[in-house]
Every structure is written in C-alpha cells, then in structure tokens.
Design an enzyme around this catalytic site. Structure first.
Site, PDB file in Angstrom:
ATOM      1  N   HIS A  98      32.178  26.421  39.284  1.00 36.23           N
ATOM      2  CA  HIS A  98      33.366  26.720  40.093  1.00 36.23           C
ATOM      3  C   HIS A  98      34.073  25.426  40.489  1.00 36.23           C
ATOM      4  O   HIS A  98      35.303  25.340  40.445  1.00 36.23           O
ATOM      5  CB  HIS A  98      32.985  27.441  41.396  1.00 36.23           C
ATOM      6  CG  HIS A  98      32.393  28.803  41.243  1.00 36.23           C
ATOM      7  ND1 HIS A  98      31.191  29.153  41.817  1.00 36.23           N
ATOM      8  CD2 HIS A  98      32.829  29.915  40.595  1.00 36.23           C
ATOM      9  CE1 HIS A  98      30.928  30.431  41.544  1.00 36.23           C
ATOM     10  NE2 HIS A  98      31.893  30.911  40.797  1.00 36.23           N
ATOM     11  N   LYS A 141      28.956  44.251  46.682  1.00 38.52           N
ATOM     12  CA  LYS A 141      28.148  43.346  45.852  1.00 38.52           C
ATOM     13  C   LYS A 141      26.842  42.867  46.492  1.00 38.52           C
ATOM     14  O   LYS A 141      26.082  42.161  45.848  1.00 38.52           O
ATOM     15  CB  LYS A 141      29.000  42.145  45.440  1.00 38.52           C
ATOM     16  CG  LYS A 141      29.851  42.431  44.214  1.00 38.52           C
ATOM     17  CD  LYS A 141      30.258  41.168  43.504  1.00 38.52           C
ATOM     18  CE  LYS A 141      30.900  41.470  42.160  1.00 38.52           C
ATOM     19  NZ  LYS A 141      31.371  40.249  41.510  1.00 38.52           N
ATOM     20  N   ARG A 192      33.720  31.717  30.581  1.00 32.42           N
ATOM     21  CA  ARG A 192      32.531  31.057  30.034  1.00 32.42           C
ATOM     22  C   ARG A 192      32.170  31.577  28.657  1.00 32.42           C
ATOM     23  O   ARG A 192      31.615  30.858  27.851  1.00 32.42           O
ATOM     24  CB  ARG A 192      31.324  31.326  30.950  1.00 32.42           C
ATOM     25  CG  ARG A 192      31.303  30.501  32.196  1.00 32.42           C
ATOM     26  CD  ARG A 192      30.382  31.124  33.226  1.00 32.42           C
ATOM     27  NE  ARG A 192      30.895  32.414  33.658  1.00 32.42           N
ATOM     28  CZ  ARG A 192      30.440  33.090  34.693  1.00 32.42           C
ATOM     29  NH1 ARG A 192      29.430  32.622  35.389  1.00 32.42           N
ATOM     30  NH2 ARG A 192      30.978  34.239  35.032  1.00 32.42           N
ATOM     31  N   SER A 228      26.578  32.028  39.696  1.00 29.22           N
ATOM     32  CA  SER A 228      25.951  32.109  41.019  1.00 29.22           C
ATOM     33  C   SER A 228      24.642  32.899  40.921  1.00 29.22           C
ATOM     34  O   SER A 228      23.659  32.566  41.594  1.00 29.22           O
ATOM     35  CB  SER A 228      26.881  32.795  42.019  1.00 29.22           C
ATOM     36  OG  SER A 228      28.077  32.081  42.156  1.00 29.22           O
TER      37      SER A 228
HETATM   38  P1  ADP Z   1      33.633  37.208  40.483  1.00 34.57           P
HETATM   39  O1  ADP Z   1      32.593  38.026  41.171  1.00 34.57           O
HETATM   40  O2  ADP Z   1      35.047  37.541  40.886  1.00 34.57           O
HETATM   41  O3  ADP Z   1      33.496  37.076  38.981  1.00 34.57           O
HETATM   42  P2  ADP Z   1      32.552  34.541  40.681  1.00 34.57           P
HETATM   43  O4  ADP Z   1      32.382  33.781  41.951  1.00 34.57           O
HETATM   44  O5  ADP Z   1      31.316  34.920  39.931  1.00 34.57           O
HETATM   45  O6  ADP Z   1      33.425  35.771  41.106  1.00 34.57           O
HETATM   46  O7  ADP Z   1      33.505  33.745  39.691  1.00 34.57           O
HETATM   47  C1  ADP Z   1      34.823  33.407  40.062  1.00 34.57           C
HETATM   48  C2  ADP Z   1      35.545  32.884  38.825  1.00 34.57           C
HETATM   49  O8  ADP Z   1      34.937  31.669  38.404  1.00 34.57           O
HETATM   50  C3  ADP Z   1      35.522  33.808  37.621  1.00 34.57           C
HETATM   51  O9  ADP Z   1      36.753  33.679  36.929  1.00 34.57           O
HETATM   52  C4  ADP Z   1      34.398  33.258  36.776  1.00 34.57           C
HETATM   53  O10 ADP Z   1      34.565  33.548  35.401  1.00 34.57           O
HETATM   54  C5  ADP Z   1      34.578  31.757  37.050  1.00 34.57           C
HETATM   55  N1  ADP Z   1      33.346  31.018  36.823  1.00 34.57           N
HETATM   56  C6  ADP Z   1      32.128  31.240  37.371  1.00 34.57           C
HETATM   57  N2  ADP Z   1      31.219  30.349  36.912  1.00 34.57           N
HETATM   58  C7  ADP Z   1      31.890  29.532  36.044  1.00 34.57           C
HETATM   59  C8  ADP Z   1      31.515  28.433  35.206  1.00 34.57           C
HETATM   60  N3  ADP Z   1      30.264  28.002  35.154  1.00 34.57           N
HETATM   61  N4  ADP Z   1      32.481  27.861  34.454  1.00 34.57           N
HETATM   62  C9  ADP Z   1      33.750  28.332  34.480  1.00 34.57           C
HETATM   63  N5  ADP Z   1      34.167  29.367  35.232  1.00 34.57           N
HETATM   64  C10 ADP Z   1      33.256  29.969  36.009  1.00 34.57           C
END
Ligand code: ADP
Length: 170
Positions: A24, A48, A97, A135
């Site tokens: 992130h 969630k 990803r 996460s």
């Molecule tokens: P959500 O539950 O909305 O997917 P996340 O917190 O898991 O929320 O992710 C928020 C955004 O960050 C999403 O667009 C996800 O694809 C992106 N994201 C999460 N981890 C990575 C990573 N390692 N590299 C690039 N983008 C990421």
C-alpha cells in the site's frame, strides 16, 4: 475537508488497510507524486471483521504518511463514487497485483462508472517486490508470531505485536 476545489487534481485511494502494508505504501508514494492531493480513504466496512478498528488503521496511516504533505487520511461509509465527488476528486486509484485482482477491480470500476461516469478509476501496477503482499498474508504470519518487519512499516509491526499479545492473553 470540503473546501472549493481551485483546479486541484485530487485522487482518492480507497481500501480496508487492515493494516497498511509496504505494498500500500508503495502505491501511496507513487500516487502522491501524480496528484496535487491524495486522499487515502479507509472504508468502514463492518462485514469484513477487521483486526484493527477504523481509528487504529487511521492512526497507523497518519503515522506512516507523515512525510507526505499532500496525503490526507480519511474514513468513509458512503458509496465510493459519492464520497469521491464529496472530496472534490474525480479519480479513484487502485493497485493491481495479479489477474485475480484485475477481474475484481474491473467489475468494481465498471460498476462505479455506471453509477457516476465523472469518476475515473486508474490502476497502478504493484511494485514486483510486493506483488504477493496483502494485509491478510501479514495477519496470517503475525498471528503465528512470524516476522513481518520486511512487509509492513515499523509502526504497524509494533502494533501487530501488541495486538496479538493482547489477543493471545484473552
Ligand atoms: P480492499 O479490501 O478494498 O481490497 P485493501 O486494503 O486490501 O482493500 O487494498 C486496497 C488497494 O490496494 C486495492 O486496490 C489493492 O489491490 C491494493 N493493494 C493491496 N496490496 C497491494 C500490493 N502489495 N501492491 C499493490 N497494490 C496493493
């Protein structure tokens, strides 16, 4: 913040951030360079069953983005397109990803386009270093007292340790 937008290019980067990872952070740093202001918006999605409360996630993001003056941390419960317009933004940033991310993200972006075609979704490819990182992976490792120092900012690493100590004591 809801002031008049004086032609600023504002983007919203929404997500759960439960907790924020180095994946992130990489997207936040790169997106912050492309816009005048980046609003990192934590979705208050109760379905969630998150590990961290919204307030904890907000505090962690505030700490880890301290060095980025054009980044604001906020929370939202509204429909994303409505929230985006309310923030005077017209761009939503999402990270990709994998092909699996792509399919889900395409559905979301198309839905949001249908709801409000003024809001554009743009995608940033993951830094290959973090293409496996989520996460959930971090929580799984931390739950079993594995080392996550390379995967999350220091503040998050500390909080994860405290969180699981607290949980394991119960
Ligand atoms: P959500 O539950 O909305 O997917 P996340 O917190 O898991 O929320 O992710 C928020 C955004 O960050 C999403 O667009 C996800 O694809 C992106 N994201 C999460 N981890 C990575 C990573 N390692 N590299 C690039 N983008 C990421």
């Amino acid at each position: 913040m809801n002031e008049v937008n004086l032609g600023l290019r504002i983007a919203v980067y929404p997500g759960s951030f439960d907790p924020v990872t180095k994946g992130h952070m990489d997207i936040i740093q790169r997106a912050a360079k492309q816009f005048d202001r980046l609003v990192v918006a934590i979705s208050n999605n109760t379905s969630k069953n998150p590990l961290f409360t919204v307030e904890e996630r907000k505090t962690l993001l505030e700490q880890t983005t301290r060095h980025l003056p054009n980044v604001e941390i906020d929370t939202f419960q509204d429909l994303l397109v409505n929230y985006t317009i309310q923030k005077q933004a017209h761009v939503v940033v999402r990270g990709i990803r994998s092909v699996t991310d792509f399919e889900y993200e395409m559905q979301m972006a198309s839905t949001n386009h249908k709801l409000n075609s003024e809001v554009e979704t743009i995608f940033m490819m993951t830094n290959p270093k973090y293409s496996y990182l989520s996460s959930s992976v971090v929580k799984e490792i931390a739950h079993y007292q594995g080392e996550v120092a390379d995967l999350v900012p220091d503040e998050v690493n500390e909080m994860l340790k405290l969180k699981y100590l607290e949980r394991n004591r119960k």
